[in-house]
Design a protein around this motif. Structure first.
Motif, short mmCIF file in Angstrom:
data_model
loop_
_atom_site.label_atom_id
_atom_site.label_comp_id
_atom_site.label_asym_id
_atom_site.label_seq_id
_atom_site.Cartn_x
_atom_site.Cartn_y
_atom_site.Cartn_z
N UNK A 9 -4.31 12.24 0.35
CA UNK A 9 -5.28 11.37 1.03
C UNK A 9 -4.87 9.91 0.92
N UNK A 10 -4.40 9.51 -0.25
CA UNK A 10 -3.95 8.12 -0.40
C UNK A 10 -2.70 7.86 0.43
N UNK A 11 -1.81 8.84 0.49
CA UNK A 11 -0.61 8.68 1.30
C UNK A 11 -0.96 8.55 2.79
N UNK A 12 -1.90 9.36 3.27
CA UNK A 12 -2.31 9.28 4.67
C UNK A 12 -2.93 7.92 4.98
N UNK A 13 -3.76 7.43 4.07
CA UNK A 13 -4.39 6.13 4.27
C UNK A 13 -3.34 5.02 4.32
N UNK A 14 -2.37 5.07 3.41
CA UNK A 14 -1.31 4.07 3.41
C UNK A 14 -0.48 4.14 4.69
N UNK A 15 -0.23 5.36 5.16
CA UNK A 15 0.53 5.52 6.40
C UNK A 15 -0.21 4.92 7.58
N UNK A 16 -1.51 5.15 7.65
CA UNK A 16 -2.31 4.57 8.74
C UNK A 16 -2.31 3.05 8.68
N UNK A 17 -2.38 2.50 7.47
CA UNK A 17 -2.35 1.04 7.33
C UNK A 17 -1.02 0.47 7.81
N UNK A 18 0.07 1.17 7.49
CA UNK A 18 1.37 0.67 7.95
C UNK A 18 1.48 0.73 9.47
N UNK A 19 0.99 1.80 10.07
CA UNK A 19 1.03 1.91 11.52
C UNK A 19 0.15 0.86 12.18
N UNK B 283 0.83 -1.21 0.00
CA UNK B 283 0.00 0.00 0.00
C UNK B 283 0.86 1.26 0.00
N UNK B 284 1.96 1.23 0.74
CA UNK B 284 2.88 2.37 0.73
C UNK B 284 3.45 2.58 -0.67
N UNK B 285 3.84 1.48 -1.32
CA UNK B 285 4.39 1.59 -2.68
C UNK B 285 3.34 2.12 -3.65
N UNK B 286 2.11 1.59 -3.55
CA UNK B 286 1.06 2.02 -4.46
C UNK B 286 0.75 3.50 -4.27
N UNK B 287 0.73 3.96 -3.02
CA UNK B 287 0.44 5.36 -2.76
C UNK B 287 1.52 6.27 -3.34
N UNK B 288 2.76 5.78 -3.36
CA UNK B 288 3.85 6.58 -3.90
C UNK B 288 3.91 6.55 -5.42
#
Length: 583
Positions: free
Chosen positions: A262-272, A155-160
């Motif tokens: 927004x996508x980056x924030x969502x990916x960050x929350x998923x990683x946390x 998800x982090x990669x996809x957001x980037x």
């Protein structure tokens, strides 16, 4: 003093419409002036003025001319669709070795991580107290946690990496299935009241399923007081209007930077939610995401976790990202100098070399290599990086040689031999970093007595980290063994260095093990190019000619790089809007 930030990416909003080819941009700063260096100008000429204006604004906003580092990529073609390490079967992996992952799978992964309400996913979530598990159940849960962690990295990669067009393409697919499969032809009013909001939801990773979209459209029609009129007044169908006019227009209207954040924030929350503190690869990606978000506190936390785990940050991050961390005050020079030895410095040196691959026709699997005398503490004998080399002629069975494969000098010669049209074309060839190093050695026969080692670095296609860089079997490993390189070292993508002692096998027939064999490497252009280059080098040694120089070898493929840039983009996969012109 010149300050250069190479190998970074400007946000999509800085360029406007989605570019038509993979573009890697570097911004060079002089006091008061910003210049754009672009490795691929094909398909981006009309946007260079806006990019340069964006670069100038970066300088004007910062009195100290702070270099701007952006790790959210403009467009990487196939890399946007294929996510490294995403859990899947071997059969579902593409030729590059990474699985293709749809946006729907991303939504399901977000739901698995407990954030399904953010994307309106229909994926079932687990509620209630967990029942006691047996040992087998605990082992299964551990494997499931590992998979979830891998998905969080994905998800982090996809957001980037994924541009807005890829998410809008998913919405177009949903609308197309409503039209063809369910027979729901939308009127011009419904394109605005239903299709437009659906596209904007898709940009935020909240595209509904086909079933949910059918229910929504039927509900809209049931509430509507006007009669449903088919899309008859236009000559084109609603889907054609969506693809060629409406969706590109809506993407221009959308606040691209906001939806990306927004996508980056969502990916960050998923990683946390699912990430592990000892996962270096995930921490590096998370640091890049947080840097994009401007969240300095989270970036500092990522760095602290890496330092507390004993990781050398020079083995975690690429040079430009480390420079930006230092310039931003998030990292001290002491944090990079507390580890003894020169190995990490050599890794950073090789990484800078690998960055040159972009301007030399290599956009993926970018490698840099150093041939070292007497181990990692010795001097550097030769440097190399992956780049385009002179192309090869067509290769196939020759009837005059009993059907044995050979390389033909031209397409006409291949036609006379009966090769089909698709196999009569010249074959693009890439020279790998290891071979680039070997070709600069004054005398290959003396390498075994020198105890040389080779260090290889691979830059991550997405993010500011490194990847597994073991020498490949397409001629690199075989040539290192044949000419007596004692040891190979390479980055593992997890802040570590792997190594392997190499046996000296002077009688090894590299051609028969690679492109001239009947294995999967048969007719492989990379190994054939390597063998031809080494044979030519040995001939030069016998003639008393000096070894090729570093830049001399790179310039050999300059014409092929120009031809590649002149042709259509390398890959249009993952790029939908604007549509490519029909040939």
């Amino acid at each position: 003093m010149q300050k250069t930030v190479g190998g970074h990416f400007l946000p999509v909003s800085a360029i406007g419409a989605q570019p038509r080819s993979p573009i890697r941009l570097g911004v060079q700063y002089w006091p008061g002036v910003a210049f754009l260096t672009c490795s691929r100008l094909q398909g981006a000429r009309g946007r260079c003025a806006r990019v340069q204006a964006f670069c100038r604004s970066l300088v004007s906003e910062r009195g100290r001319h702070e270099p701007k580092t952006v790790w959210c990529e403009v467009n990487r073609g196939r890399v946007g669709q294929e996510l490294e390490d995403w859990p899947c079967s071997k059969a579902s992996k593409r030729q590059s070795g990474h699985p293709m992952v749809s946006n729907r799978e991303l939504q399901d992964a977000i739901a698995e991580l407990g954030l399904g309400h953010r994307v309106a996913s229909a994926h079932p979530t687990q509620n209630g107290a967990a029942s006691p598990m047996s040992c087998a159940g605990q082992l299964g849960k551990k494997e499931e946690d590992i998979k979830l962690q891998a998905k969080a990295r994905g998800l982090l990669r996809a957001a980037l990496a994924r541009p807005d067009g890829m998410f809008a393409d998913e919405a177009l697919g949903t609308l197309g299935r409503l039209h063809h499969k369910h027979g729901l032809t939308m009127s011009p009013e419904e394109l605005q009241s239903f299709a437009r909001p659906l596209v904007f939801r898709a940009l935020s990773l909240a595209c509904p399923t086909d079933e949910a979209a059918v229910e929504e459209l039927c509900a809209i029609r049931s509430r509507s007081t006007s009669n449903h009129q088919p899309f008859e007044e236009l000559k084109q169908s609603p889907l054609s209007a969506l693809a060629t006019k409406l969706i590109p227009q809506w993407l221009e209207e959308a606040n691209s930077r906001k939806v990306i954040l927004d996508r980056l924030k969502l990916a960050s929350e998923c990683w946390e939610q699912a990430g592990s503190e000892d996962d270096v690869e995930g921490a590096v990606l998370h640091a890049a995401v947080c840097m994009e978000l401007g969240d300095r506190s989270r970036v500092s936390r990522c760095l602290s976790l890496l330092l507390d785990s004993g990781a050398d940050l020079r083995l975690c991050f690429q040079p430009a990202f480390l420079s930006h961390l230092q310039f931003s005050g998030l990292l001290r020079a002491h944090d990079l100098e507390q580890y003894p030895g020169r190995l990490a410095a050599h890794v950073q040196h090789a990484a800078r070399l690998a960055c040159r691959g972009d301007a030399s026709g290599v956009f993926f699997r970018r490698h840099g290599a150093l041939l070292l005398a007497s181990g990692c503490e010795g001097g550097v004998l030769a440097e190399g990086f992956n780049h385009l080399a002179p192309s090869l002629g067509p290769r196939g069975p020759d009837p005059t040689r009993g059907g044995k494969n050979r390389t033909f000098a031209s397409a006409d010669e291949a036609e006379l031999a009966g090769l089909p049209p698709k196999r009569r074309k010249s074959r693009a060839a890439q020279r790998h970093a290891e071979v680039h190093c070997l070709l600069q050695v004054p005398c290959l026969e003396r390498l075994p007595s020198m105890g040389c080692e080779i260090l290889i670095v691979e830059l991550a296609d997405i993010g500011p980290g490194f990847r597994w860089a073991e020498p490949c079997g397409r001629g690199c490993m075989q040539l290192l063994m044949k000419y007596g390189v004692a040891k190979a070292l390479w980055t593992d993508g997890r802040a570590g260095i792997q190594s392997r002692e190499l046996s000296h096998v002077p009688e090894l027939d590299v051609a028969e093990k690679t492109y001239a064999s009947t294995s999967r490497l048969s007719c492989d252009a990379i190994s054939e190019r390597a063998c031809i280059d080494v044979s030519e080098k040995l001939r030069r040694e016998l003639a008393g000619l000096p070894a090729w120089g570093f830049e001399e070898l790179v310039q050999q493929g300059a014409k092929d790089v120009e031809e590649m840039q002149r042709r259509a983009p390398l890959s249009l996969r993952g790029l939908v809007f604007p549509l490519p012109s029909r040939k």
